[in-house]
Design an enzyme around this catalytic site. Structure first.
Site, PDB file in Angstrom:
ATOM      1  N   ASP A  30     -43.864  27.560  14.289  1.00  0.00           N
ATOM      2  CA  ASP A  30     -44.173  28.718  13.813  1.00  0.00           C
ATOM      3  C   ASP A  30     -44.862  28.693  12.604  1.00  0.00           C
ATOM      4  OD1 ASP A  30     -41.999  31.394  14.320  1.00  0.00           O
ATOM      5  OD2 ASP A  30     -42.986  31.451  12.538  1.00  0.00           O
ATOM      6  N   ILE A  31     -45.449  29.764  12.484  1.00  0.00           N
ATOM      7  CA  ILE A  31     -46.696  30.010  11.193  1.00  0.00           C
ATOM      8  C   ILE A  31     -45.605  30.238   9.920  1.00  0.00           C
ATOM      9  CG2 ILE A  31     -46.966  32.148  11.274  1.00  0.00           C
ATOM     10  CD1 ILE A  31     -50.166  31.400  11.027  1.00  0.00           C
ATOM     11  N   ASN A  87     -35.377  36.739  20.527  1.00  0.00           N
ATOM     12  CA  ASN A  87     -35.356  38.007  20.347  1.00  0.00           C
ATOM     13  C   ASN A  87     -35.907  39.082  21.416  1.00  0.00           C
ATOM     14  OD1 ASN A  87     -34.144  37.522  17.499  1.00  0.00           O
ATOM     15  ND2 ASN A  87     -36.236  36.965  16.678  1.00  0.00           N
ATOM     16  N   GLY A  93     -35.599  42.852  16.671  1.00  0.00           N
ATOM     17  CA  GLY A  93     -36.631  42.417  15.610  1.00  0.00           C
ATOM     18  C   GLY A  93     -37.899  41.395  16.471  1.00  0.00           C
ATOM     19  N   GLN A  94     -38.115  41.689  17.450  1.00  0.00           N
ATOM     20  CA  GLN A  94     -39.087  40.990  18.388  1.00  0.00           C
ATOM     21  C   GLN A  94     -40.578  41.558  17.934  1.00  0.00           C
ATOM     22  OE1 GLN A  94     -39.019  41.262  22.808  1.00  0.00           O
ATOM     23  NE2 GLN A  94     -40.906  39.803  22.846  1.00  0.00           N
ATOM     24  N   HIS A 100     -40.680  34.237  23.716  1.00  0.00           N
ATOM     25  CA  HIS A 100     -40.823  32.927  23.095  1.00  0.00           C
ATOM     26  C   HIS A 100     -39.487  32.741  22.597  1.00  0.00           C
ATOM     27  CE1 HIS A 100     -41.368  36.215  20.319  1.00  0.00           C
ATOM     28  NE2 HIS A 100     -40.717  35.628  19.465  1.00  0.00           N
ATOM     29  N   HIS A 102     -37.150  30.630  19.985  1.00  0.00           N
ATOM     30  CA  HIS A 102     -37.425  30.040  18.637  1.00  0.00           C
ATOM     31  C   HIS A 102     -36.498  28.796  18.740  1.00  0.00           C
ATOM     32  CE1 HIS A 102     -39.061  33.548  16.174  1.00  0.00           C
ATOM     33  NE2 HIS A 102     -38.756  34.077  16.878  1.00  0.00           N
TER      34      HIS A 102
HETATM   35  P1  5GP Z   1     -40.163  37.409  16.854  1.00  0.00           P
HETATM   36  O1  5GP Z   1     -39.955  38.218  15.844  1.00  0.00           O
HETATM   37  O2  5GP Z   1     -41.191  38.153  17.976  1.00  0.00           O
HETATM   38  O3  5GP Z   1     -39.037  36.778  17.557  1.00  0.00           O
HETATM   39  O4  5GP Z   1     -41.060  36.020  16.420  1.00  0.00           O
HETATM   40  C1  5GP Z   1     -42.428  35.977  16.351  1.00  0.00           C
HETATM   41  C2  5GP Z   1     -42.620  34.578  15.651  1.00  0.00           C
HETATM   42  O5  5GP Z   1     -43.982  34.458  15.791  1.00  0.00           O
HETATM   43  C3  5GP Z   1     -42.496  34.808  13.939  1.00  0.00           C
HETATM   44  O6  5GP Z   1     -41.458  33.958  13.661  1.00  0.00           O
HETATM   45  C4  5GP Z   1     -43.732  34.613  13.508  1.00  0.00           C
HETATM   46  O7  5GP Z   1     -43.793  33.943  12.272  1.00  0.00           O
HETATM   47  C5  5GP Z   1     -44.659  33.899  14.625  1.00  0.00           C
HETATM   48  N1  5GP Z   1     -46.085  34.029  14.554  1.00  0.00           N
HETATM   49  C6  5GP Z   1     -46.632  35.122  14.178  1.00  0.00           C
HETATM   50  N2  5GP Z   1     -47.997  35.088  14.348  1.00  0.00           N
HETATM   51  C7  5GP Z   1     -48.279  33.600  14.533  1.00  0.00           C
HETATM   52  C8  5GP Z   1     -49.308  32.906  14.654  1.00  0.00           C
HETATM   53  O8  5GP Z   1     -50.301  33.389  14.567  1.00  0.00           O
HETATM   54  N3  5GP Z   1     -49.149  31.525  14.951  1.00  0.00           N
HETATM   55  C9  5GP Z   1     -47.875  31.112  14.931  1.00  0.00           C
HETATM   56  N4  5GP Z   1     -47.844  29.619  15.105  1.00  0.00           N
HETATM   57  N5  5GP Z   1     -46.722  31.693  14.869  1.00  0.00           N
HETATM   58  C10 5GP Z   1     -46.841  33.107  14.800  1.00  0.00           C
END
Ligand code: 5GP
Ligand code: ZN
Length: 114
Positions: A30-31, A87, A93-94, A100, A102
């Protein structure tokens, strides 16, 4: 799928730190990590969320979770424990609408989540 961030990562158009891969599944860091170990595991094929994936291709969902297990072993958190989060939808909070999982670990994780 066009305009999907994670499809672009699968294609190699956006860089990511890859930590595991099969023909159908990709794992990358994760970034914006929320724990010492924070890896995202995705199917390479686009599904908007886990409900859509579960309905369309249960074996692929199982492969995603199998990859989570392997990465947890490789990252050294399988003994201490870790959390797997999918999520699903806005209220959860998706933010990226390509399913994906986590994988979070490497520190104590509190419950309930926020
Ligand atoms: P969500 O909130 O949809 O469950 O999680 C999305 C995740 O994607 C977040 O934890 C966010 O930090 C990660 N993310 C968003 N953009 C990027 C990216 O460009 N590269 C990577 N490696 N992770 C990302
Ligand atoms: Zn996608």
């Amino acid at each position: 799928m066009a305009d999907c961030l994670f499809c672009a990562i699968v294609a190699g158009d956006i860089p990511a730190t890859r930590v595991g891969e099969t023909d159908r599944v990709l794992a990358f860091r994760d970034i914006n990590p929320q724990a010492p170990v924070h890896v995202l595991v995705i199917p390479k094929e686009h599904y908007p969320n886990v409900a859509a994936l579960a309905a369309a291709d249960p074996p692929l969902l199982a492969e995603v979770i199998g990859q989570v297990r392997q990465i947890a072993e490789a990252e050294g958190v399988s003994e201490t424990g870790y959390r797997v989060v999918l999520n699903t939808g806005d209220a959860a909070g998706q933010t990226v609408h390509h399913v994906h999982a986590h994988l979070l670990g490497g520190r104590p994780l509190t419950w309930p989540p926020g």
